[in-house]
Design a protein around this motif. Structure first.
Motif, PDB file in Angstrom:
ATOM      1  N   UNK A   1      -5.866  -4.798   9.292  1.00  0.00           N
ATOM      2  CA  UNK A   1      -7.079  -5.485   8.860  1.00  0.00           C
ATOM      3  C   UNK A   1      -7.402  -6.636   9.807  1.00  0.00           C
ATOM      4  N   UNK A   2      -8.695  -6.845  10.028  1.00  0.00           N
ATOM      5  CA  UNK A   2      -9.157  -7.910  10.922  1.00  0.00           C
ATOM      6  C   UNK A   2     -10.333  -8.630  10.270  1.00  0.00           C
ATOM      7  N   UNK A   3     -10.403  -9.927  10.538  1.00  0.00           N
ATOM      8  CA  UNK A   3     -11.474 -10.724   9.970  1.00  0.00           C
ATOM      9  C   UNK A   3     -11.028 -11.632   8.845  1.00  0.00           C
ATOM     10  N   UNK A   4      -9.783 -11.479   8.358  1.00  0.00           N
ATOM     11  CA  UNK A   4      -9.251 -12.371   7.334  1.00  0.00           C
ATOM     12  C   UNK A   4      -8.703 -13.643   7.972  1.00  0.00           C
ATOM     13  N   UNK A   5      -8.627 -14.708   7.192  1.00  0.00           N
ATOM     14  CA  UNK A   5      -8.057 -15.961   7.690  1.00  0.00           C
ATOM     15  C   UNK A   5      -6.575 -15.838   7.997  1.00  0.00           C
ATOM     16  N   UNK A   6      -5.869 -14.989   7.235  1.00  0.00           N
ATOM     17  CA  UNK A   6      -4.441 -14.776   7.444  1.00  0.00           C
ATOM     18  C   UNK A   6      -4.153 -13.292   7.264  1.00  0.00           C
ATOM     19  N   UNK A   7      -3.070 -12.803   7.886  1.00  0.00           N
ATOM     20  CA  UNK A   7      -2.868 -11.351   7.934  1.00  0.00           C
ATOM     21  C   UNK A   7      -2.349 -10.740   6.635  1.00  0.00           C
ATOM     22  N   UNK A   8      -3.110  -9.787   6.124  1.00  0.00           N
ATOM     23  CA  UNK A   8      -2.698  -8.905   5.033  1.00  0.00           C
ATOM     24  C   UNK A   8      -3.031  -7.494   5.483  1.00  0.00           C
ATOM     25  N   UNK A   9      -2.058  -6.589   5.422  1.00  0.00           N
ATOM     26  CA  UNK A   9      -2.300  -5.236   5.911  1.00  0.00           C
ATOM     27  C   UNK A   9      -1.930  -4.182   4.890  1.00  0.00           C
ATOM     28  N   UNK A  10      -2.689  -3.110   4.941  1.00  0.00           N
ATOM     29  CA  UNK A  10      -2.580  -2.012   3.989  1.00  0.00           C
ATOM     30  C   UNK A  10      -1.794  -0.865   4.603  1.00  0.00           C
ATOM     31  N   UNK A  11      -1.064  -0.138   3.755  1.00  0.00           N
ATOM     32  CA  UNK A  11      -0.348   1.069   4.167  1.00  0.00           C
ATOM     33  C   UNK A  11      -0.991   2.287   3.525  1.00  0.00           C
TER      34      UNK A  11
ATOM     35  N   UNK B   1       0.788  -1.231   0.000  1.00  0.00           N
ATOM     36  CA  UNK B   1       0.000   0.000   0.000  1.00  0.00           C
ATOM     37  C   UNK B   1       0.812   1.269   0.000  1.00  0.00           C
ATOM     38  N   UNK B   2       2.148   1.178   0.064  1.00  0.00           N
ATOM     39  CA  UNK B   2       2.975   2.386  -0.009  1.00  0.00           C
ATOM     40  C   UNK B   2       2.846   3.040  -1.373  1.00  0.00           C
ATOM     41  N   UNK B   3       2.605   2.213  -2.402  1.00  0.00           N
ATOM     42  CA  UNK B   3       2.402   2.696  -3.768  1.00  0.00           C
ATOM     43  C   UNK B   3       1.024   2.291  -4.277  1.00  0.00           C
ATOM     44  N   UNK B   4       0.627   1.067  -3.975  1.00  0.00           N
ATOM     45  CA  UNK B   4      -0.639   0.542  -4.472  1.00  0.00           C
ATOM     46  C   UNK B   4      -1.829   1.113  -3.708  1.00  0.00           C
ATOM     47  N   UNK B   5      -2.986   1.122  -4.345  1.00  0.00           N
ATOM     48  CA  UNK B   5      -4.210   1.561  -3.681  1.00  0.00           C
ATOM     49  C   UNK B   5      -4.666   0.497  -2.683  1.00  0.00           C
ATOM     50  N   UNK B   6      -5.573   0.902  -1.814  1.00  0.00           N
ATOM     51  CA  UNK B   6      -6.133  -0.041  -0.850  1.00  0.00           C
ATOM     52  C   UNK B   6      -6.821  -1.205  -1.567  1.00  0.00           C
ATOM     53  N   UNK B   7      -7.561  -0.892  -2.627  1.00  0.00           N
ATOM     54  CA  UNK B   7      -8.247  -1.953  -3.362  1.00  0.00           C
ATOM     55  C   UNK B   7      -7.260  -2.937  -3.982  1.00  0.00           C
ATOM     56  N   UNK B   8      -6.152  -2.417  -4.515  1.00  0.00           N
ATOM     57  CA  UNK B   8      -5.134  -3.288  -5.113  1.00  0.00           C
ATOM     58  C   UNK B   8      -4.540  -4.219  -4.060  1.00  0.00           C
ATOM     59  N   UNK B   9      -4.471  -3.754  -2.828  1.00  0.00           N
ATOM     60  CA  UNK B   9      -3.890  -4.559  -1.748  1.00  0.00           C
ATOM     61  C   UNK B   9      -4.866  -5.599  -1.217  1.00  0.00           C
ATOM     62  N   UNK B  10      -6.128  -5.185  -1.002  1.00  0.00           N
ATOM     63  CA  UNK B  10      -7.033  -6.079  -0.273  1.00  0.00           C
ATOM     64  C   UNK B  10      -7.941  -6.918  -1.166  1.00  0.00           C
ATOM     65  N   UNK B  11      -8.140  -6.516  -2.426  1.00  0.00           N
ATOM     66  CA  UNK B  11      -8.996  -7.329  -3.301  1.00  0.00           C
ATOM     67  C   UNK B  11      -8.494  -8.765  -3.429  1.00  0.00           C
ATOM     68  N   UNK B  12      -7.181  -8.974  -3.670  1.00  0.00           N
ATOM     69  CA  UNK B  12      -6.706 -10.368  -3.727  1.00  0.00           C
ATOM     70  C   UNK B  12      -6.944 -11.132  -2.427  1.00  0.00           C
ATOM     71  N   UNK B  13      -6.848 -10.436  -1.295  1.00  0.00           N
ATOM     72  CA  UNK B  13      -7.079 -11.100  -0.006  1.00  0.00           C
ATOM     73  C   UNK B  13      -8.530 -11.554   0.121  1.00  0.00           C
ATOM     74  N   UNK B  14      -9.472 -10.723  -0.338  1.00  0.00           N
ATOM     75  CA  UNK B  14     -10.880 -11.117  -0.296  1.00  0.00           C
ATOM     76  C   UNK B  14     -11.131 -12.348  -1.163  1.00  0.00           C
ATOM     77  N   UNK B  15     -10.439 -12.408  -2.314  1.00  0.00           N
ATOM     78  CA  UNK B  15     -10.673 -13.501  -3.253  1.00  0.00           C
ATOM     79  C   UNK B  15      -9.962 -14.794  -2.842  1.00  0.00           C
ATOM     80  N   UNK B  16      -8.785 -14.657  -2.231  1.00  0.00           N
ATOM     81  CA  UNK B  16      -7.935 -15.825  -1.991  1.00  0.00           C
ATOM     82  C   UNK B  16      -7.959 -16.271  -0.533  1.00  0.00           C
ATOM     83  N   UNK B  17      -7.662 -15.348   0.370  1.00  0.00           N
ATOM     84  CA  UNK B  17      -7.555 -15.702   1.796  1.00  0.00           C
ATOM     85  C   UNK B  17      -8.932 -15.790   2.442  1.00  0.00           C
TER      86      UNK B  17
END
Length: 697
Positions: free
Chosen positions: A663-673, A495-511
């Motif tokens: 972020x909270x509620x995911x099966x594994x930790x992915x966090x946005x900057x 998230x230092x460069x990427x948008x929040x959606x770019x960071x968390x969308x894959x997590x919603x789909x995969x994790x």
């Protein structure tokens, strides 16, 4: 709480006590409240004490320079020479007490010497530690000594301490050759009742090498070109360049400081050409001598370079005099040298038992938690069970600088994603120490096919083909998320460069979300001056319904517990208690009821206005029987608009450190900057992600 102060001193010249001082200061900042730093004697007021400046910058100490030292060296020597030793002690004691009264602990670091006799140095420090009422922590030089010499030095130190009846915290033997460490540890491992611990710190050669910043400061050189990164480069050797260019190039070695007259345009330009050539080693910097200066045309040429690869310094002395002076330059810490500081902290933290030291200091943990205390506790927790974090934005400057700090302090393992050559080039241009870091290019990785197959199986019912999945795995965010999903990494931060959606969308789909959790949300840890609060949700959900709001509160409570915060949850609204009416306040009221039914053990109340949640006086009026009101530490906002604006208002108005979003509620930790994040923000988020990962297991 037992208020105990510490006095770190060298048992002799050249002990390297500043390395130990830095780690003890870090330890105190991690579990104590307001910390003071004190030098009994400084060289002069005109020349700022380097240790005071370092500590003020790193630990945000707000005392004036004058409050942090006893007297100047010249004054101390005059008093001693005039048989006014007691007056010297009284002057120092007076200023020390004035500082100590404002602090929970003071770390005192003794002077390098008083008078010409190095034995007198330790006698003075031992006596002063007693008069200041400090636990003393002497540092013995280990470098260049065999086992017997070191044992004799410690034995002599023990007798001196007994003579002065010192209260001893511990003894450190610093700079011991690696091959001697284990034998000495066995020798000093047996501690009879009342015996002090002896810690062995192995030698780290890089800490004894001066940086370009050290040379600039100690020679009072003019910086013609240089920034924090180039001034932090370490100098391995000094080379005087007085010969012709072909002969000069033959003598170049890695990390050389080149000393040459300012009018030697041929040598100057050769240094820059050699640095950019793969056929020659890279120098640490260039030091120009003499009053003649560098030709305007050469200066103009260099000024046009976009990125200066190394620092260029200038002194007025001739080349011979400069070469003689530079031999006396010492390796010292200064506040901008993040690499050396991180190296020193990692080295000492790995070799001292800080739990034992805290017990010996006998200080209870204070109820309030400062940002430094919170940060220290989380770093120590992360280091106890080191996790593997993937950083998809591998060629971003801030990410690389944060990675260096994290690796040097041995907090986590890191994998960077991106073009390997590009990342290595960026690491080299920034002058970072990331030699052993793992770098993966998703486009070329053997894992890409495996990840594509896994993604295809997860998403084929959504119309994803294998070829589409293979293309998607070229994206660093998807590749990194799949690393976490398949346990090839423990967490991801982006998230230092990427948008929040770019960071968390894959997590919603995969994790995906954790079982029993209806919504992924976020919290910020708001580190105020004397406490840490949890704010949620301030980054993800625009307008959660009552069920979702209840789930956010429950998740926030679990997250707070994860970081050793006992949750007292205030569900916020524009109304307190039963007085308010309307859809917005009713939603909060319903959310509280839902959360209480599902988790009756939680301390959760609402709806509640913010003032009633934090102010005990307001709470007594509005909610007199509440165990949360006036004492809340987890705050759940009714919508994203309120939460995001509130956290930013508090952050900017109070100077609070905001760590997150976590972020909270995911099966594994992915966090946005945040795209405006600092290096410190990245370090903190990686640490928090590592702790989340520990809690998953």
């Amino acid at each position: 709480m037992n208020k105990q102060n510490i006095y770190v001193t060298g048992a002799e010249q050249g002990s390297g006590k500043s390395i130990i001082m830095l780690a003890i200061m870090d330890m105190l900042s991690g579990y104590a409240g307001k910390i003071g730093f004190f030098r009994p004697i400084i060289e002069s007021q005109e020349k700022q004490d380097e240790l005071i400046q370092l500590v003020k910058h790193k630990y945000q100490i707000e005392f004036s320079n004058d409050a942090m030292y006893g007297c100047q060296m010249k004054e101390a020597q005059e008093l001693i020479e005039n048989n006014k030793y007691d007056e010297l002690l009284k002057r120092i004691l007076s200023k020390f007490r004035a500082l100590s009264e404002q602090c929970e602990h003071v770390l005192c670091v003794g002077p390098d010497y008083v008078g010409d006799d190095s034995v007198f140095e330790f006698d003075f420090n031992a006596d002063l530690a007693n008069n200041l009422g400090c636990l003393i922590m002497p540092v013995v030089q280990g470098q260049g000594r065999n086992d017997l010499q070191i044992i004799d030095a410690v034995s002599g130190l023990k007798h001196a301490l007994q003579e002065f009846h010192c209260d001893l915290l511990a003894c450190v033997i610093n700079g011991v050759a690696v091959e001697q460490v284990e034998a000495l540890r066995k020798r000093f491992s047996h501690k009879p009742e009342g015996r002090f611990p002896v810690y062995i710190v192995p030698v780290e050669p890089s800490l004894f090498k001066p940086s370009m910043g050290n040379i600039s400061s100690q020679l009072s050189a003019q910086v013609l070109s240089g920034n924090k990164q180039t001034l932090n480069k370490l100098v391995n050797n000094y080379k005087v360049a007085a010969m012709q260019v072909p002969n000069f190039l033959e003598l170049l070695d890695e990390g050389d400081l080149i000393i040459t007259p300012g009018d030697r345009a041929d040598i100057i330009l050769s240094c820059f050409m050699a640095y950019t050539s793969s056929n020659y080693p890279q120098i640490a910097g260039l030091l120009l001598t003499g009053k003649q200066g560098t030709a305007f045309q050469v200066q103009h040429l260099l000024a046009g370079l976009a990125d200066m690869p190394f620092a260029v310094l200038s002194v007025k002395h001739d080349t011979f005099s400069t070469a003689m002076q530079i031999k006396d330059v010492k390796s010292r810490f200064y506040s901008q040298d993040e690499r050396k500081i991180a190296t020193a902290l990692g080295l000492v933290e790995a070799n001292l038992d800080f739990s034992e030291l805290r017990q010996r200091i006998s200080a209870e943990h204070p109820e309030r938690v400062t940002p430094l205390m919170f940060e220290y506790e989380q770093i120590q927790r992360a280091k106890k069970n080191i996790r593997h974090i993937v950083l998809p934005e591998g060629d971003e400057d801030r990410i690389l600088r944060a990675a260096q700090i994290l690796l040097l302090r041995k907090i986590v393992k890191i994998t960077l994603l991106g073009d390997v050559d590009k990342i290595q080039q960026k690491i080299q241009s920034l002058g970072l120490q990331l030699d052993d870091i793992n770098i993966i290019d998703p486009l070329k990785s053997e894992l890409r096919a495996l990840y594509a197959e896994a993604y295809f199986n997860l998403r084929k019912e959504k119309g994803i083909t294998y070829d589409m999945a293979y293309d998607i795995m070229s994206d660093v965010s998807y590749f990194g998320t799949m690393m976490v999903h398949l346990n090839h990494a423990d967490g991801m931060v982006s998230g230092a460069v990427h948008t929040t959606q770019h960071t968390i969308r894959p997590a919603f789909q995969i994790i995906k979300t954790r079982p029993g959790t209806s919504i992924v949300s976020s919290v910020f840890f708001m580190c105020l001056e004397d406490r840490v609060l949890v704010y949620g949700d301030c980054a993800i959900n625009p307008d959660p319904n009552a069920q979702q709001l209840a789930d956010i509160a429950v998740s926030a409570a679990e997250t707070a517990k994860m970081y050793n915060i006992s949750p007292r949850i205030a569900m916020l609204s524009y109304s307190t208690g039963e007085s308010g009416k309307g859809a917005a306040v009713d939603k909060v009221r319903q959310a509280v009821a839902i959360a209480k039914r599902a988790h009756p053990e939680l301390k959760i109340e609402g709806p509640m206005q913010y003032d009633a949640a934090v102010d005990a006086g307001v709470a007594r009026t509005k909610l007199p029987n509440s165990e949360v009101a006036g004492n809340a530490n987890v705050f759940i906002f009714p919508d994203l608009n309120t939460g995001n604006n509130t956290y930013k208002a508090v952050q900017r108005s109070t100077g609070a450190i905001a760590i997150g979003p976590i972020l909270q509620g995911l099966n594994k930790p992915v966090n946005d900057l945040s795209r405006g994040c600092t290096v410190t923000d990245i370090v903190n988020t990686v640490v928090m992600t590592a702790i989340q990962s520990q809690s998953e297991n």
